[in-house]
Structures are given as C-alpha cells and as structure tokens.
Scaffold this active site. Structure first.
Site, mmCIF file in Angstrom:
data_model
loop_
_atom_site.group_PDB
_atom_site.id
_atom_site.type_symbol
_atom_site.label_atom_id
_atom_site.label_comp_id
_atom_site.label_asym_id
_atom_site.label_seq_id
_atom_site.Cartn_x
_atom_site.Cartn_y
_atom_site.Cartn_z
ATOM 1 N N ASP A 341 0.849 -1.188 0.000
ATOM 2 C CA ASP A 341 0.000 0.000 0.000
ATOM 3 C C ASP A 341 0.890 1.245 0.000
ATOM 4 O OD1 ASP A 341 -1.959 1.876 0.356
ATOM 5 O OD2 ASP A 341 -2.490 1.275 2.386
ATOM 6 N N VAL A 342 0.736 2.088 -1.001
ATOM 7 C CA VAL A 342 1.576 3.294 -1.049
ATOM 8 C C VAL A 342 0.866 4.525 -0.463
ATOM 9 C CG1 VAL A 342 3.016 2.489 -2.955
ATOM 10 C CG2 VAL A 342 0.952 3.817 -3.446
#
Lengths: 433, 252
Positions: A341-342
């Site tokens: 997850d960025v």
C-alpha cells in the site's frame, strides 16, 4: 545434535550454490531451518555473553551495526546478521557463513536485528538476554494492520528478555513497555536530553500517541541521553561517564539517536567494562550500512542512496538531506517487502523538495510518486517506471554532479545491484527491510 | 492547512468552499489525509478557495460545511471518537438527508453504518446513515482493489478486518473487479446513499481517481455557489498512475 550437523551441512551447501548463482541470503537459512527447526536455540543458547535483539520501526540496521562496533571495540567476539536480513531464516543464513559443523559459534555475543514480527518467532526459539526497542511508528500496515499491534509485538518480546531491556523514553508506545518486563530484569533507557527536546518532532511523526502509561524521565543515572552540540556533534550523557563529543560518519538526528540507543545497550551489556573513550572512537569510525545514507562514488561524485519505507523514516530522511539539495530521484516499489500500500506517501510532506524539484520518479509506483509530488507543488522532470532505464537516465543527465536517490527496499536492492556491477561495490545479502 | 501548489491557480476566486475533515488525528493512519489534500488542491486548481476545518473530538462544529471527509483509524481510534460522533449524530443524519456530500473511508464508513458487531458479539450502534452492518473478523482483507462504479473505474487499497453486509436495497459504491470488497463474497464494495459515499479504499482514493474527486467537488460547489465552473486541470499523471494499476491488477 546429529540433526543440527545435518542441517548446517545442507545449509552450507545451499549457501555455496546460492552464492555461485548470485542469489539472496534467505534460501540457505530456509533449508537449514527445515531440517532442524530448533537450530537457533541449539547454536545461540549457550553463548557465553548472551543474545541481544534489536527491533522497532526505524533505525534497526544502523543501530545494530553501531552496537556491534561498540562491543567489538571492547574486545568482545560478536556474531551478527549484518545484511539487513532480519527474518529468522536470514539470521540462520548469516550464521552458516561462520559456523563449523559442530554447531558452535566462535562468539561471545549474538547481536541480531529482527523485524518486529520475526523477533517474536525468534524469541519462541531462543529467549534473548537483552532487547533494545527503538520506536514504533506507522510502517507496513498491510502487514501489521495497526500501530497498536506493532507496539504489542514489542511488548511481548520485552517480556521474553531474561536479563535487560533498553527502552526509548521519548516514545510512549515504547516507554510504557517498562511495566511488561519480567521480574528481576533490568530496564535501561535512552532518549533526547531535555535541553534538545524541541528536536523530537523531527524523529516522530505526528500521529495520535496516548500519554497513558508513558514513563516519566527516569533518574539520569540509568539513562543515556543525546545532548547535541551542533548539527554534527553530540555527547551521550549518563551513568556518570559521558561518551563524546562524537561526530558520526552518517548525517542527521536519527543516526545520532541510534548511536545513543546503541550506547545505552552497550552499557547495559558490558556493565563496568564499558569504557566511554573506546565507545566514542567506535561510534566515530562505524560506517553507515548499505543503502542507509550510503555514499557511492560515481566517477568522483557522490551518489547518496537513502532507504525510505514509512512516513517517519521518509520525513527524517528529507529533514536530514533536504538542507543540501542535489539532483534527486525517488524510486517507489510496492512489493511485499516494500509494503504493498503506497498510501503512506500522503503522510509525508515533500514541500522541502519544491525549490530544487525532482529529476526523476521511478519504480512500479513511479507515477503514484509523481502524483504525490504534484499535490505538494514539487516539479518532476521525468517519470520512468523501469528502474534500470531510470538509473541510466538519471546518472547520464546528472553526470559530474552530486546525486541522491530515495528508494524503497526492493527498489534499493535492484538499484544497488546495478551500481555494484558498474562501480565494484561490496556484495551484500538480501532478505527483508 | 496550507497547500503551496499553485499549478493552474486562478487569481480571482470563484467562491469559498468549506471542507471538514473528521478526526484527522484518530482516524487517519492509512494516508487518508491525502483525500483532504487532494480536494483542497483541486479546488484551488479549479479556481475556488478551499477552507479546511480539522474537526477533533470535543471541538465545536465548524460554522460552515460543504463537504465532509473521514478516514480509517485503529480500533482504539474508533473508541476515542465515538462520544463526539454521538454528540453530532442528529446533525450528521440531517446533513446527509439534505444532500451534503460525504466521503467516509474504512473505519468512518463502518461508523456511518447501522452497527458494528465485535468479534466477541457486542453490538455497537452506528449512525445509520448507510444501511450496512459490519462484523469483526479474525482475518483481515488486505490488498489492492479495482472497482467498477457509476463514476468510472476506481483504484485503491483495502486493509480492514470488518466484514460488511449491505441492507436490502442499499446501493453499493461499486462492484469489485479485483480484491475483496465489503465481505469478500458478494462482489460489492462500499455503499452509497444520496451524496454519502462509504468505502474501504485507501490509496488514498482521491488523488489517483480525479473523476471521483471532481464528482464530490461538483456537488459541494453547487451547494455553496449555485454552479460548478471547473477549469481544465491536467490529470495526465493521475491517469498514468490509475491506468497502470488497473492494467497490472486486471491482467494478473
């Protein structure tokens, strides 16, 4: 012990094959662990000194390297996992290089950097004598789900330590763990001297921290505190014998607090044998681990490689390096070891890059990084998701000037492999951030 | 909140829009603050003046609100905002019924539902703005997501232990094309009633989905000024980020 000997033999074979193929460091450990799941206990449990586990969100690799240098400077034989391979199988892989088939390590101490989750796996196999808990911050929430959960992992590890625990007095997630240590286990502290407390926000993200159960600053006799003299020089106070003034080979406040944590732990481990003069020299000579502010010589010009993996770490990195703007590349991957997850990029402010802009964003999520920068008004000259092409272009367009690359873990591994091939850098292992 | 980005800024403002971010301290550990940043920046790029109100537990309600956003927090964070949410429950229900646009992500989406049933079986009532019921689960639903929604393809990232079921007739926010969604079994993700959107998607959801951001802004701006008069914003980078995720996830 026949099983251990078999396991070590198989592991050594796997290690030989894997090195020939230029592979990573996890597989040999995996082979050994399969044959003898109790291998860690068998080999580490009877070390004459003990086992020190270093864990927490940020600074594990740097602090471990500093602690090892401190102990070795005091004449101790230390086994460590020096490659940032901080899962249990990475520790076993590191061991295979140093262990005879008899299974006896030639060491007084094991100093091991362990991932927050793997620290517990490890403790289940062999109880650490000492645990150093650095800090808790948002990191890889796709693995840890919540900060509270990471804090709980550390508390459970601390409860396993048999001799001493070293805690961060300035991080309420960590300081409140003092109530969880076992009967008779000593608690030592590290932190920032009250006169420098205004610098604390640089080390901690502005998340919601509850003050409940946080410790008041303990009697300074048992606390190692960071006292800044200027941006590069500091003293670690406490225990009636100050260490310093010291200037590290690594920039920034985070490295100094890591040195303070390592000093507190070395004191806890060595007791009366700790010598401030020896410690100061050791800290001043230890070099940064690869990719953690490591400087690579590119045809006479420095390329700084800076690992970033969570909001607090990226914020600290920008604060450390932002004062000297140079041509900058940012490489963001979203593999498992990077965190898939960025979203966390939006918990970092990139405004310090506005003046100089960013030459290139790259990696699997290079476009997401460019998008993030757009929302902070930072100009991005190019985006090239392919890391090899991006590195090529970056070094070509900025030949003859200092450069800097901020990168996530797997992006760093790939970039460093390319750089190693081109500029004859030392080998390094690979496992996890 | 200051946003220094002046890209595409227009000097004379077409109006002032008030954004309210609910509980940014307790309910934003997954980067959902990015939604507020994105809305404020886009308002500026479209020629409007954003005012962001951070609403913390116990604070007075902002004097004006044209759009509400909320994000995901820890279980402990949800507990810390519950009293304040109860204080403003009637107000929030009235605003939702009046058509105020709201984007509530993850934990705040759950709190807008009918109830949350903990793993131990305790029933915690929610605001009932969305007809959804969430049950605590041992296994989390984690990973990248692609949705098909009435505002187009949406990309994001889910990370939740709650499993959510829609009440009869409750419209979802979208259909899952990749990922788990509300519960991993019925193919729905999120919920939408009127202008209230609940979704599990982080990413954060708005930057890489500018169509959704502008859809919410249009409703808010029409409420505030009577008309939506957008500028031509260059979203090349957002489309690149968005399309790459869609391609890599749907081809996997």
């Amino acid at each position: 012990m026949i099983r251990s000997t078999l396991a070590i033999t198989a592991g050594k074979l796997a290690r030989g094959v894997s090195r020939l193929r230029g592979g990573g460091s996890a597989l040999p450990g995996l082979v050994t662990e399969r044959i003898d799941p109790g291998i860690l206990g068998h080999t580490l449990a009877d070390l004459p000194g003990g086992i020190v586990v270093v864990t927490g969100t940020n600074g594990k690799t740097t602090t471990t390297k500093m602690l090892v240098a401190l102990l070795r400077a005091h004449g101790q034989r230390v086994f460590t996992n020096p490659t940032g391979s901080n899962f249990t199988r990475g520790v076993i892989s590191a061991m295979l290089a140093e262990i005879p088939l008899s299974g006896r390590l030639d060491a007084d101490w094991a100093v091991l950097e362990l991932d927050e989750a793997h620290a517990l796996h490890f403790a289940a196999a062999v109880a650490p004598t000492h645990a150093l808990l650095l800090n808790v911050a948002r990191d890889q929430l796709d693995r840890f789900a919540e900060i509270d959960q990471t804090a709980e992992l550390l508390a459970r590890l601390a409860a396993q330590a048999t001799t001493g625990v070293v805690l961060n007095v300035d991080d309420s997630f960590v300081s409140r763990i003092h109530s969880r240590v076992a009967e008779g286990v000593t608690v030592a502290w590290f932190g920032v001297d009250p006169t420098c407390a205004d610098r604390l926000p640089e080390l901690q993200e502005a998340d919601v921290r509850e003050a409940d159960g946080a410790a008041a600053l303990p009697d300074s006799a048992e606390a190692a505190l960071l006292l800044l003299q200027d941006e590069h020089t500091f003293t670690v106070t406490g225990s009636g014998a100050d260490v310093g003034p010291v200037t590290l080979r690594q920039r920034g406040l985070a490295a100094m607090i890591n040195a303070t944590a390592a000093t507190a732990t070395a004191r806890a481990v060595l007791g009366d044998d700790f010598e401030p003069g020896v410690a100061a020299t050791a800290l001043a000579t230890v070099t940064p681990p690869f990719g953690r502010g490591e400087v690579i010589d590119i045809d006479g010009h420095p390329l700084e490689l800076v690992l970033v993996k969570n909001p607090a770490g990226f914020t600290v990195a920008l604060g450390t390096y932002g004062t000297e703007p140079v041509a900058t590349m940012i490489a963001i991957n979203d593999n498992y070891a990077d965190g898939r997850d960025v979203s966390w990029l939006y918990d970092v402010s990139f405004e310090s890059l506005q003046g100089h802009g960013v030459a290139l964003t790259s990696g699997v999520r290079g476009w997401d990084m460019a998008l993030r920068l757009r929302y902070d008004g930072v100009e991005v000259a190019h985006t090239e998701p392919d890391l090899d092409l991006a590195l090529e272009q970056f070094l070509r367009e900025h030949a003859g000037e200092p450069t800097r690359i901020f990168c996530t873990y797997t992006a760093m591994m790939q970039l460093r492999r390319r750089l190693a091939a081109r500029y004859n850098l030392a080998r390094f292992g690979e496992d996890s951030p | 909140m200051s946003d220094p980005s002046q890209a595409g800024a227009v000097t004379a403002s077409k109006g002032t829009i008030h954004l309210v971010h609910l509980y940014p301290r307790e309910m934003s550990i997954y980067g959902d603050l990015g939604n507020t940043r994105a809305l404020a920046s886009r308002l500026r790029w479209h020629g409007y003046t954003p005012v962001v109100h951070d609403h913390h537990p116990g604070a007075p309600w902002p004097h004006e609100a044209h759009l509400l956003v909320g994000g995901g927090g820890q279980d402990s964070g949800q507990l810390r905002v519950q009293d304040d949410l109860a204080t403003h429950a009637d107000r929030l229900r009235a605003l939702a019924a009046d058509g105020l646009p709201m984007l509530m992500i993850c934990g705040m989406y759950q709190l807008l539902g009918r109830a949350f049933i903990t793993a131990e079986g305790h029933r915690l009532p929610g605001l009932g703005i969305l007809d959804v019921t969430t049950t605590g689960n041992a296994t989390r639903m984690i990973g990248p997501v692609v949705l098909q929604t009435p505002v187009g393809e949406i990309v994001g990232y889910e990370n939740h232990s709650g499993s959510t079921v829609l009440g009869e007739g409750q419209e979802p926010f979208g259909q899952v094309r990749h990922g788990q969604g509300n519960n991993g079994s019925d193919g729905t993700e999120g919920a939408r009633t009127g202008n209230v959107i609940g979704s599990y998607l982080h990413g954060p959801i708005l930057p890489a989905n500018p169509a959704l951001a502008d859809h919410l802004l249009e409703i808010a701006v029409v409420r505030a000024t009577g008309a939506w008069d957008p500028e031509d914003v260059d979203d090349t980078i957002a489309h690149q980020a968005h399309d790459r995720q869609v391609r890599s996830l749907l081809s996997a």
